[in-house]
Design an enzyme around this catalytic site. Structure first.
Site, PDB file in Angstrom:
ATOM      1  N   SER A  95       0.720  -1.325  -0.146  1.00 59.34           N
ATOM      2  CA  SER A  95       0.115  -0.188  -0.062  1.00 59.34           C
ATOM      3  C   SER A  95       0.879   1.080   0.119  1.00 59.34           C
ATOM      4  CB  SER A  95      -0.909   0.007   1.181  1.00 59.34           C
ATOM      5  OG  SER A  95      -1.955  -1.013   1.032  1.00 59.34           O
ATOM      6  N   THR A  96       1.969   1.239   0.813  1.00 62.36           N
ATOM      7  CA  THR A  96       2.971   2.227   0.705  1.00 62.36           C
ATOM      8  C   THR A  96       3.729   2.508  -0.548  1.00 62.36           C
ATOM      9  OG1 THR A  96       4.601   1.245   1.985  1.00 62.36           O
ATOM     10  CG2 THR A  96       3.113   2.573   3.246  1.00 62.36           C
ATOM     11  N   GLY A  97       4.051   1.344  -1.032  1.00 57.59           N
ATOM     12  CA  GLY A  97       4.930   1.353  -2.418  1.00 57.59           C
ATOM     13  C   GLY A  97       3.743   1.872  -3.527  1.00 57.59           C
ATOM     14  N   ARG A  98       2.427   1.480  -3.551  1.00 53.60           N
ATOM     15  CA  ARG A  98       1.441   2.008  -4.637  1.00 53.60           C
ATOM     16  C   ARG A  98       1.337   3.452  -4.658  1.00 53.60           C
ATOM     17  NH1 ARG A  98      -2.357  -3.258  -4.989  1.00 53.60           N
ATOM     18  NH2 ARG A  98      -0.591  -4.786  -4.556  1.00 53.60           N
ATOM     19  N   ASP A 111      20.478  -8.158  10.805  1.00 47.54           N
ATOM     20  CA  ASP A 111      21.411  -9.373  11.287  1.00 47.54           C
ATOM     21  C   ASP A 111      20.748 -10.146  12.576  1.00 47.54           C
ATOM     22  OD1 ASP A 111      23.908  -9.297   9.581  1.00 47.54           O
ATOM     23  OD2 ASP A 111      23.866  -7.230  10.321  1.00 47.54           O
ATOM     24  N   THR A 119      15.839   1.935  11.777  1.00 45.32           N
ATOM     25  CA  THR A 119      15.933   3.105  10.942  1.00 45.32           C
ATOM     26  C   THR A 119      15.167   3.080   9.431  1.00 45.32           C
ATOM     27  OG1 THR A 119      17.535   3.984  12.126  1.00 45.32           O
ATOM     28  CG2 THR A 119      17.432   4.933  10.164  1.00 45.32           C
ATOM     29  N   GLU A 121      14.822   4.458   5.822  1.00 49.42           N
ATOM     30  CA  GLU A 121      15.367   5.519   4.811  1.00 49.42           C
ATOM     31  C   GLU A 121      13.953   5.828   3.743  1.00 49.42           C
ATOM     32  OE1 GLU A 121      17.600   2.256   3.498  1.00 49.42           O
ATOM     33  OE2 GLU A 121      19.088   2.701   4.995  1.00 49.42           O
ATOM     34  N   GLN A 138       6.824  -3.864   6.952  1.00 51.57           N
ATOM     35  CA  GLN A 138       6.508  -5.127   7.633  1.00 51.57           C
ATOM     36  C   GLN A 138       8.192  -5.802   7.657  1.00 51.57           C
ATOM     37  OE1 GLN A 138       3.833  -7.199   4.907  1.00 51.57           O
ATOM     38  NE2 GLN A 138       4.961  -6.461   3.169  1.00 51.57           N
ATOM     39  N   TYR A 151      25.110 -10.720  15.508  1.00 51.77           N
ATOM     40  CA  TYR A 151      25.431  -9.331  15.374  1.00 51.77           C
ATOM     41  C   TYR A 151      26.219  -8.725  16.556  1.00 51.77           C
ATOM     42  CZ  TYR A 151      24.946  -4.345  13.998  1.00 51.77           C
ATOM     43  OH  TYR A 151      24.935  -3.103  13.804  1.00 51.77           O
TER      44      TYR A 151
END
EC number: 3.5.4.30
Length: 173
Positions: A95-98, A111, A119, A121, A138, A151
């Site tokens: 939904s955000t990508g669209r 890791d 965070t 970007e 997600q 890690y």
């Protein structure tokens, strides 16, 4: 192999920590994470990998904040996550990508042993208004084969806020 939502739920509180956690945000093979109400933007148009780059804090009000294309915004999840058994991965929701909103440029891979807030970007292809606490991305989990080390980098581990790039520390070695 990716864990199913039911498997994620079985491991919450033991092998997988997500705080705060809400069972309603479990998907068939992932868990929705939400956007914190702050962003960081870099103050300069030109960035330098070898130095700490200055940032400015923006608050996302309840009525939303308009993001501009061509600008990188650093955000974070409301949720603290940790796992010492699975490989965590982060993806934007469809939904955000669209809407042309990217929630990570390259750092969607986690890791085993990472503990902290993710965070984000954030980058948009056209102006878009965003809101705090939106289910924006997600997290999903992969099994790992073979022996592994947890890690242990101090750069981003156990962070308490939005993390700008700490790449300059790589040059101090």
């Amino acid at each position: 192999m990716i864990l199913s939502g039911k498997e994620i739920l079985k491991h919450i509180g033991e092998d997988i920590i997500i705080e705060p956690f809400s069972e309603e945000r479990i998907n068939p093979n992932s868990y929705n994470l939400t956007l914190f109400n702050e962003l960081l933007v870099y103050k300069n148009d030109t960035l330098d990998m070898k130095i700490p780059n200055e940032t400015e804090k923006l608050i996302i009000p309840e009525e939303g904040l308009l993001l501009e294309p061509g600008k990188l915004y650093l955000g974070r999840t409301n949720e603290f996550t940790q796992t010492n058994k699975y490989v965590p991965m982060l993806e934007g929701r469809s939904s955000t990508g669209r809407l042309g909103l990217f929630i990570h440029v390259t750092a969607g891979f986690g890791d085993i042993g990472f503990a902290g807030y993710w965070t984000l970007e954030i980058f948009c292809v056209q102006p878009i208004r965003i809101y705090p606490n939106t289910e924006i991305c997600q997290i999903y989990y992969h099994n790992i084969d073979g022996e592994y080390d947890l890690y242990n980098s101090g750069k981003y581990q156990n962070n308490n806020g939005i993390q700008p790039s700490l790449m300059y520390k790589d040059f101090e070695k």
